[in-house]
Design a protein around this motif. Structure first.
Motif: not given
Length: 194
Positions: A165, A138, A47, A161-163, A140, A45, A157
């Motif tokens: 995976n 979101l 963030q 800047s939030y992602q 992705g 993550q 994402k």
């Protein structure tokens, strides 16, 4: 000669099926049979510039009952509650599950989410399905095995800047009674349920 013809027909049938199959439907079909499965995952993550990486196991009991477990924590999610166990601080938090609250693990558990498929492409035997979750803003990609529909990677994402995976490793069947519960006898209990 007849065996050779049968093999050619079978080969053409497989190719035709793969060319005209829906990769997202293959993914959904795979999830229908995922109950009582242990999944090795790597969760990342990002963030606000902070990067959090952990390896653990996701135990999927059913669509609305699963548990994430790693060396520091265990999170048990049911249809109506969430139990968060901090193994390091010896603390357990009981909370109600909020309707429509999203967890990336919901995708692997087969929870019915409002997912829109934007596009698909095949790359090196892997289907890459570009998705949007409009309710959560979101976007992705689901990376799945072209033949089985098994997920290999999920990336989500938002515009900031939030992602998230998740790399999905081995998936094995397990027996529910072999799942080891943590003894919470000496844990601090915080109950946020209403």
């Amino acid at each position: 000669m007849t065996n050779n013809s049968a093999n050619k027909i079978l080969f053409l049938l497989i190719i035709y099926t793969k060319l005209y199959s829906d990769p997202y439907q293959s993914f959904l079909d795979f999830l229908k049979n995922i109950n009582d499965t242990k999944v090795d995952i790597v969760f990342q993550q990002i963030q606000y510039g902070n990067n959090y990486l952990t390896k653990g196991d996701l135990f999927i009991f059913s669509q609305d009952y699963y548990c994430y477990d790693d060396s520091e924590k265990q999170i048990i999610v049911t249809s109506d509650s969430i139990i968060s166990i901090n193994k390091l601080n010896r603390q357990v938090i009981y909370d109600d599950r909020i309707a429509n609250n999203f967890s990336i693990f919901d995708i692997l558990a087969g929870v019915n989410l409002n997912i829109e498929v934007d596009s698909t492409k095949n790359k090196n035997g892997m289907e890459i399905i570009n998705i949007t979750l409009p309710d959560l803003s979101l976007k992705g990609a689901l990376h799945i095995n072209s033949i089985t529909g098994k997920p290999v990677n999920i990336i989500l994402k938002n515009e900031s800047s939030y992602q998230l995976n998740i790399e999905i490793g081995e998936m094995i069947e397990f027996k529910r009674d072999s799942f080891s519960n943590i003894d919470l006898m000496n844990y601090e209990v915080i109950d946020l349920r209403e």
